[in-house]
Design a protein around this motif. Structure first.
Motif, PDB file in Angstrom:
ATOM      1  N   ARG A 183       0.849  -1.194   0.000  1.00 52.91           N
ATOM      2  CA  ARG A 183       0.000   0.000   0.000  1.00 52.91           C
ATOM      3  C   ARG A 183       0.881   1.239   0.000  1.00 52.91           C
ATOM      4  O   ARG A 183       1.604   1.507   0.951  1.00 52.91           O
ATOM      5  N   GLU A 231      -3.520   5.395   0.816  1.00 53.27           N
ATOM      6  CA  GLU A 231      -4.793   4.766   1.174  1.00 53.27           C
ATOM      7  C   GLU A 231      -5.572   4.281  -0.045  1.00 53.27           C
ATOM      8  O   GLU A 231      -6.340   3.329   0.031  1.00 53.27           O
ATOM      9  N   SER A 232      -5.371   4.943  -1.179  1.00 49.74           N
ATOM     10  CA  SER A 232      -6.123   4.585  -2.389  1.00 49.74           C
ATOM     11  C   SER A 232      -5.260   3.916  -3.460  1.00 49.74           C
ATOM     12  O   SER A 232      -5.721   3.695  -4.577  1.00 49.74           O
ATOM     13  N   TRP A 233      -4.025   3.598  -3.128  1.00 49.78           N
ATOM     14  CA  TRP A 233      -3.104   3.067  -4.141  1.00 49.78           C
ATOM     15  C   TRP A 233      -2.344   1.879  -3.567  1.00 49.78           C
ATOM     16  O   TRP A 233      -1.552   2.027  -2.648  1.00 49.78           O
TER      17      TRP A 233
END
Length: 264
Positions: free
Chosen positions: A65, A68-70
């Motif tokens: 990670r 948080e979005s990737w």
């Protein structure tokens, strides 16, 4: 570009040295240093092949990670460049053998656990190109160890539609596993120091080389070739990595320091 110019580029790349003792935890550093000494090579020559092999044995359930979005799978493409005589082939052959032996042992164990199974101890790699065969396949995470990178590049750069990550994944992964659970491709290749400037300037319409880690290994100094009795064999290390990541989904996150360095 003449030979002197190519050598100057390689020497410049060599000048950017990695202090592995600062990058790795002390216990890990001592282990990998002992393995490099046992192989008679500079630590630079061993690190990328070891990283790529470990990434493959983490399998498709492991993610990195970044934010948080990737998140990314543990899929690494890497090239280690060094002068002739720096034991690149020795290192790659050792990593290949340990990787294949690790997978073979797990195949045997899985066969024993399956009452209806039949023993299958011989690894049959899936051809990639005429000169390259898959080293092993860990639940869809495919490992390729390539000692003749120049030959492979001559193949793939003649196929303009192939030379991008999307097509590469569909072509290489899809025939071998369910793409919904595919772990990705892990490739480690060796190159002569003189050739690295030409390699990174190969035709690359799909910008695949943007995803490749390239390390120009420093020249070896006098090394004491010995393996400490307390050092775990590389095959044992790969087995432990596999066992740790085999059943559960694991996500590793960047630390604050690493993320700041990544942004920089």
């Amino acid at each position: 570009m003449n030979m002197d110019e190519r050598m100057e580029i390689f020497k410049l790349a060599q000048s950017y040295k990695i202090s592995w003792d600062l990058v790795l935890p002390s216990a890990v550093y001592e282990v990998v240093l002992a393995h490099a000494q046992s192989l008679g090579c500079e630590l630079d020559v061993l690190m990328l092949p070891l990283f790529v092999s470990v990434a493959s044995f983490m399998g498709p359930n492991t993610k990195i990670r970044v934010t948080e979005s990737w998140s990314e799978p543990t899929s690494l493409l890497a090239i280690v460049a060094a002068r002739r005589g720096e034991r690149k082939s020795t290192v790659l052959n050792h990593v290949k053998k340990c990787s294949q032996n690790t997978q073979a042992e797990h195949q045997i164990q899985e066969t024993k656990d399956d009452e209806n199974g039949s023993p299958e101890t011989e690894l049959k790699g899936t051809p990639f190109f005429d000169d390259v065969t898959e080293t092993c396949n860990v639940r869809g995470s495919r490992l390729f160890v390539i000692d003749n990178l120049e030959v492979v590049l001559k193949h793939v750069t003649t196929l303009s539609s192939f030379w991008n990550m999307s097509t590469l994944q569909k072509t290489v992964i899809s025939p071998c596993c369910d793409t919904s659970s595919a772990g990705g491709i892990n490739v480690i290749a060796a190159a002569q120091g003189l050739d690295i400037s030409e390699i990174i300037n190969y035709p690359d319409p799909g910008r695949l080389l943007d995803r490749v880690l390239v390390l120009c290994a420093r020249d070896a100094e006098t090394l004491r070739i010995s393996l400490k009795p307390s050092t775990s064999p590389m095959q044992t290390i790969l087995q432990r990595v596999y066992d740790m990541h085999n059943k559960d989904e694991i996500t590793y996150a960047f630390s604050d320091d690493v993320f700041q360095e990544f942004e920089r």
